[in-house]
Design a protein around this motif. Sequence first.
Motif, short mmCIF file in Angstrom:
data_model
loop_
_atom_site.label_atom_id
_atom_site.label_comp_id
_atom_site.label_asym_id
_atom_site.label_seq_id
_atom_site.Cartn_x
_atom_site.Cartn_y
_atom_site.Cartn_z
N THR A 50 0.82 -1.22 0.00
CA THR A 50 0.00 0.00 0.00
C THR A 50 0.85 1.27 0.00
O THR A 50 0.32 2.36 0.28
CB THR A 50 -0.92 0.02 1.24
N ARG A 51 2.12 1.14 -0.32
CA ARG A 51 3.03 2.30 -0.23
C ARG A 51 2.62 3.42 -1.19
O ARG A 51 2.90 4.59 -0.94
CB ARG A 51 4.47 1.87 -0.52
N ASN A 52 1.97 3.06 -2.29
CA ASN A 52 1.51 4.08 -3.26
C ASN A 52 0.00 4.28 -3.20
O ASN A 52 -0.60 4.78 -4.15
CB ASN A 52 1.93 3.67 -4.67
N GLY A 53 -0.59 3.89 -2.09
CA GLY A 53 -2.04 4.00 -1.95
C GLY A 53 -2.70 2.64 -1.99
O GLY A 53 -2.08 1.61 -2.27
N GLY A 54 -3.97 2.63 -1.70
CA GLY A 54 -4.72 1.38 -1.69
C GLY A 54 -4.96 0.90 -0.27
O GLY A 54 -4.21 1.22 0.65
N ASP A 55 -6.04 0.12 -0.11
CA ASP A 55 -6.36 -0.47 1.19
C ASP A 55 -7.36 -1.59 0.96
O ASP A 55 -7.71 -1.90 -0.18
CB ASP A 55 -6.96 0.59 2.14
N ASP A 56 -7.81 -2.20 2.04
CA ASP A 56 -8.79 -3.27 1.93
C ASP A 56 -10.03 -2.94 2.76
O ASP A 56 -10.69 -3.84 3.28
CB ASP A 56 -8.19 -4.61 2.37
N SER A 57 -10.34 -1.65 2.86
CA SER A 57 -11.45 -1.21 3.71
C SER A 57 -12.82 -1.57 3.12
O SER A 57 -13.80 -1.65 3.86
CB SER A 57 -11.38 0.30 3.95
N THR A 58 -12.89 -1.78 1.83
CA THR A 58 -14.14 -2.21 1.18
C THR A 58 -13.84 -3.41 0.29
O THR A 58 -12.67 -3.71 -0.01
CB THR A 58 -14.74 -1.08 0.33
N GLY A 59 -14.89 -4.07 -0.14
CA GLY A 59 -14.70 -5.22 -1.02
C GLY A 59 -14.00 -4.84 -2.31
O GLY A 59 -13.10 -5.53 -2.77
#
Length: 227
Positions: free
Chosen positions: A32-41
């Motif tokens: 996720t160093r350049n953005g992104g997450d797993d907060s939503t499907g």
Amino acid sequence: MSTVLGRTGLAVSLFLAPWGFVVANASYAWATRNGGDDSTGANALALAAAHPTILSAAILAAMLGSLLMVPAAIGAMRLIGDRAARLGLVGGVLVAAGYICYFSVAQSSFTALAMVDNDGPRAEYAAVLDASQQNPLVIWVFLLFVLGNLVGTFLLGLALWRSHRVPVWAAAAVMAWPPLHVIGLIVGSEWFEVTGALLETVGFAVVGARLLGRSPEVVAATPALAT
């Protein structure tokens, strides 16, 4: 002999368990160093598609760490002994229960990886992931993990501090994990969690070394689970 072997096994768990979360958090931080997450499907699927190998390693490391945290918590309680027995018991039980739950939470992440490996309707996959996270049983499992991960770890570290069986800095290193984890969530940087996991690794290593250094007679006679 059985006491020595059991004590050695608990110490090895203390040495190894936190490394699972160092690897897991560092892998997630890199992904996720350049953005992104797993907060939503939808976000989880996008992240899985972009970094399948890194996330697979993170999930596996988290699962192994979760398994080892159960005997690691027992080892810490054994070392704490009767000087802070009740506090150590509460903290240790919460940690063990929390990471048993986290094993389930972590392995469920393989579902997103399986979904991106199949050429199916991404929007429907995302909806399924979102719906699964709203199941009351899943929510309770996650909340118990949070309780054990944050409150349990802090209480276990506090019990180590009060027991005087490890240096103050080692107990503080264990206690540093919960606040650094929360700070990381607030500021949105996984590297705080990596730092906290490294500190916990150092603290648990001292606990493991002290457990190995105690005589079998003393360890066997210690009422670590006394209430």
